[in-house]
Design an enzyme around this catalytic site. Structure first.
Site, PDB file in Angstrom:
ATOM      1  N   SER A 116       0.859  -1.182   0.000  1.00 25.99           N
ATOM      2  CA  SER A 116       0.000   0.000   0.000  1.00 25.99           C
ATOM      3  C   SER A 116       0.896   1.234   0.000  1.00 25.99           C
ATOM      4  O   SER A 116       1.513   1.558   1.023  1.00 25.99           O
ATOM      5  CB  SER A 116      -0.913   0.014   1.227  1.00 25.99           C
ATOM      6  OG  SER A 116      -1.839  -1.042   1.162  1.00 25.99           O
ATOM      7  N   LYS A 172      -7.296   1.757  -2.822  1.00 34.51           N
ATOM      8  CA  LYS A 172      -6.868   1.329  -1.486  1.00 34.51           C
ATOM      9  C   LYS A 172      -6.871   2.507  -0.514  1.00 34.51           C
ATOM     10  O   LYS A 172      -7.251   2.369   0.650  1.00 34.51           O
ATOM     11  CB  LYS A 172      -5.470   0.714  -1.546  1.00 34.51           C
ATOM     12  CG  LYS A 172      -4.912   0.283  -0.179  1.00 34.51           C
ATOM     13  CD  LYS A 172      -5.798  -0.764   0.503  1.00 34.51           C
ATOM     14  CE  LYS A 172      -5.323  -1.073   1.923  1.00 34.51           C
ATOM     15  NZ  LYS A 172      -4.076  -1.831   1.961  1.00 34.51           N
ATOM     16  N   LYS A 227       0.378   5.720   8.242  1.00 35.19           N
ATOM     17  CA  LYS A 227       1.037   5.947   6.952  1.00 35.19           C
ATOM     18  C   LYS A 227       0.013   6.034   5.822  1.00 35.19           C
ATOM     19  O   LYS A 227       0.074   6.931   4.974  1.00 35.19           O
ATOM     20  CB  LYS A 227       2.042   4.821   6.683  1.00 35.19           C
ATOM     21  CG  LYS A 227       2.728   4.866   5.335  1.00 35.19           C
ATOM     22  CD  LYS A 227       2.063   3.974   4.282  1.00 35.19           C
ATOM     23  CE  LYS A 227       2.134   2.508   4.644  1.00 35.19           C
ATOM     24  NZ  LYS A 227       1.544   1.651   3.566  1.00 35.19           N
TER      25      LYS A 227
END
Length: 294
Positions: free
Chosen positions: A94, A169, A237
């Site tokens: 990701s 995502k 993150k």
């Protein structure tokens, strides 16, 4: 396509690689931590001592790395330098969409096909081979990757050209974080009123408020069990990626920004290794209640 390399045998990568072995693929796995490589070898995979060794001769290369800098270092380095021309690269990390687009461009220059294929479903989804996988890249390359993706995912969808998988995502992580925060707030609210939270979770999950977070995480959150299925530091993150991408597109995400601040605070307090359900700690602190105030 039977010879695979799998780079990154962490919480998500190891069960995914094991499922590929169980599906009949010949898989060479590498991780910086040797214990993970040994665990993979014990499950029937072939342990590799380096990225170079794992990638050499592989028809398909799957990467599952923590962040954009890791992909830039590993994929744009050893992976592309050692992959065979015509190989198919499937990056399940990701990361920032622009990094995925750069990977696709540099891979194409070397005659390597690339897909960005981040996953959702947490550790249990990886173990069960039931991940949701959002894939960016060429449609023909997506079809070539289907046997591999179907071995680890339950919902596998091509969402557009390079970088689109990462964009979807990011949206996924926005929704998940927001839902966890609302479940955390609901649990603290219920406890403050002396409600049986187990019973409340059951009835809430059966109505319009029902969602996967209630199904999979609410019970552990209510018990203050935060063994990581997905770590706070990684979701922190990911929310940074969401905020950056939203800013680039000129899109307002007021609730998302608030949740990002809460996740960031939780991470700054030293809870980065806990499950993201630990957002409940922040709600407790703000409410002056419970163990979250300690």
């Amino acid at each position: 396509m039977t010879r695979l390399a799998f780079i990154g045998l962490g919480i998500m990568g190891l069960p995914m690689a094991k499922n590929l072995v169980a599906a009949g693929f010949e898989v060479a796995g590498y991780n910086r931590s040797r214990s993970k490589v040994d665990a993979f070898a014990a499950a029937g995979g072939r342990g590799a001592d380096s990225v170079r060794e794992a990638v050499r001769g592989a028809e398909v290369i799957v990467t599952m790395l923590p962040d954009s800098p890791d992909v830039e270092e590993v994929v744009l380095g050893d992976v592309l330098e050692n992959a065979a021309e015509g190989a198919l690269l499937i990056d399940c990390s990701s990361i920032r969409p622009e990094v995925s687009r750069r990977v696709a461009e540099e891979a194409a220059a070397k005659g390597i096909r690339a897909l960005d294929a981040p996953v959702s479903g947490g550790e249990q989804g990886a173990i069960d081979g039931a991940l949701s996988i959002m894939v960016g890249g060429a449609a023909a390359d997506f079809e070539s990757a289907r046997p591999v993706l179907d071995a680890v995912g339950g919902t596998v969808v091509h969402v557009g050209p390079a970088g689109c998988g990462q964009t979807v995502k990011a949206a996924n992580q926005l929704i998940v974080a927001g839902t966890i925060e609302l479940v955390a707030e609901a649990l603290v609210f219920l406890e403050a009123h002396g409600v049986d939270t187990a019973a409340a979770i059951t009835v809430l999950a059966g109505g319009l408020a029902g969602n996967r977070i209630l199904d999979r995480k609410a019970e552990a959150m209510a018990k203050r069990e935060f063994t990581p299925g997905f770590r706070v530091e990684l979701h922190h993150k990911d929310l940074g990626i969401v905020q950056s991408a939203a800013r680039d597109a000129g899109v307002a995400i007021p609730l998302g920004a608030a949740v990002a601040q809460l996740m960031g605070a939780l991470n700054a307090q030293g809870h980065g290794a806990l499950d993201h359900g630990a957002l409940l700690k922040i709600v407790e602190q703000l409410s002056g209640r419970g163990r979250g105030t300690e």
